[in-house]
Design an enzyme around this catalytic site. Structure first.
Site, short mmCIF file in Angstrom:
data_model
loop_
_atom_site.label_atom_id
_atom_site.label_comp_id
_atom_site.label_asym_id
_atom_site.label_seq_id
_atom_site.Cartn_x
_atom_site.Cartn_y
_atom_site.Cartn_z
N ARG A 1 -10.92 64.93 29.02
CA ARG A 1 -10.76 66.37 29.28
C ARG A 1 -9.33 66.72 28.94
NH1 ARG A 1 -12.63 70.05 34.32
NH2 ARG A 1 -14.51 69.87 33.04
N HIS B 1 -17.32 72.60 25.53
CA HIS B 1 -17.70 71.84 26.73
C HIS B 1 -19.15 71.38 26.55
CE1 HIS B 1 -17.46 70.33 30.67
NE2 HIS B 1 -17.40 71.43 31.38
N GLN C 1 -21.46 70.30 29.50
CA GLN C 1 -21.94 71.46 30.25
C GLN C 1 -23.13 72.09 29.53
OE1 GLN C 1 -20.44 72.68 33.27
NE2 GLN C 1 -22.44 73.66 33.29
N ASP D 1 -18.55 82.80 33.38
CA ASP D 1 -17.55 81.74 33.59
C ASP D 1 -16.27 82.45 34.04
OD1 ASP D 1 -16.03 79.40 33.52
OD2 ASP D 1 -15.92 79.30 31.33
N CYS E 1 -21.03 77.77 35.13
CA CYS E 1 -20.68 76.35 35.02
C CYS E 1 -19.94 75.85 36.25
CB CYS E 1 -19.84 76.13 33.78
SG CYS E 1 -18.37 77.18 33.71
N ARG F 1 -25.62 68.07 35.46
CA ARG F 1 -24.54 67.40 34.74
C ARG F 1 -24.73 65.89 34.84
NH1 ARG F 1 -19.63 69.90 33.95
NH2 ARG F 1 -19.20 67.99 32.77
#
Ligand code: CP
Ligand code: NVA
Length: 328
Positions: free
Chosen positions: A125, A152, A155, A247, A287, A315
């Site tokens: 990340r 991402h 996700q 988001d 998310c 996830r």
């Protein structure tokens, strides 16, 4: 004591025998959902469903394998789901944060060349997507994007898994994203192109999805029947949507812009009025982490049509399917 319990002379549960044939994704990276074909994305989602239904079957699948994890930004879901996912597959996750600061203590090249000697895959990340791409070029083992400023993909896998669970067929499903056209939005765009969904992003002017993401998805979508639209009108996006997704307005690294962004993004807040424009059975997605009262109001995120925690759980399952596919 169950029939499968341990005795002094017998082994308890015999390990499941997996086919020795490599999975088609073995050894590959996942830097973006663009790395997958529609069939490969579908295969990962089907495997994820199977792992969710029967986790025990895969409990030795990655025995003695190690995933190194590098976090240059905070995380709850990504950190926990990769760590728990490796444990549930019989392997191990090694969190290198905060010791590793990519390219600072030693070069990206040297980090990659060290890690490939000792671990089986790397999850990162970080901020810039280019650094991740370079790390993946140097590393002879799979590199997984755990979020960059650009995308991402993990996700996105969990999100389309969740939409399939709730809505069934993804083809033609109208997915409306309201907010910043950045990382999560890009992965949803790529996922729509791969699955044949009808995606519409509503963003303030100046915060649109990247042109290259839209162009790739529109081209790829011709083969799956996907449609990819972008607008600056939140009502137009939300109207008749099957899925309403949002988001945070200021992503990690953009905290200093939070106040200015709040004013700009306020018309895109998913509240009861905006959600009311969607279909009566529309689902709400985020998310997470959520900034309640900013991009979404409590009445929407806490409503029965909100699936945010199902998304979070998925996830785990989607990434287990991914880890299995890349590492076995
Ligand atoms: N959605 C997500 O990636 O959550 P974290 O930032 O907590 O990992
Ligand atoms: N866009 C958000 C996503 C967090 C999972 C961020 O980058 O902070």
């Amino acid at each position: 004591m169950s029939a499968t319990s341990v005795s002094a002379t017998s082994v308890s549960v015999p390990p499941v025998e997996f086919e020795h044939r490599r999975t088609p994704l073995f050894g590959r990276d996942l830097l973006s959902l663009r790395d997958l074909s529609p069939d490969e994305m579908s295969a990962v989602l089907v495997l994820a469903d199977g792992m969710k239904k029967d986790p025990v079957k895969f409990s030795t699948a990655l025995r003695a394998k190690t995933l190194a994890m590098v976090f240059e930004k905070p995380s709850l879901r990504t950190r926990v789901s990769f760590d728990v996912g490796m444990t549930q597959l019989g392997g191990h996750a090694l969190d290198l944060s905060p010791e590793i600061s990519l390219g600072k203590r030693e070069s990206l090249h040297d980090v990659a060349k060290n890690l490939e000697r000792m671990v089986d895959a790397i999850m990162v990340r970080t901020y810039g997507h280019e650094g991740l791409v370079r790390l993946a070029e140097f590393a002879g083992i799979p590199v997984i994007n755990g979020l960059t400023d650009y995308s991402h993909p993990c996700q996105g896998l969990a999100d389309y898994m969740t939409m399939r669970e709730v809505k069934g067929d993804l083809r033609g499903l109208r997915v409306a994203y309201l907010g910043d056209g950045n990382n999560v939005c890009h992965s949803l765009i790529f996922g729509a192109a791969l699955t044949g969904a009808h995606f519409v992003a509503a963003t303030p002017a100046g915060y649109e999805p990247a042109q290259d993401a839209l162009a790739w998805a529109r081209e790829a979508g011709m083969r799956t029947g996907a449609r990819i639209d972008a607008t600056t009108d939140p009502d137009e996006a939300a109207r008749d949507a099957d899925v309403v997704y949002t988001d945070v307005w200021a992503s990690m690294g953009q905290e200093a812009e939070a106040d200015a962004r709040h004013r700009i993004f306020l018309p895109f807040q998913v509240n009861a009025r905006l959600f009311g424009l969607a279909r009566r059975d529309a689902m709400f997605m985020h998310c997470l982490p959520a900034h309640r009262g900013s991009e979404v109001t409590d009445d929407v995120i806490d409503s029965p049509r909100s699936v945010v925690f199902q998304q979070a759980e998925n996830r785990l399952h989607a990434q287990k399917a991914l880890l299995f596919s890349l590492m076995r």
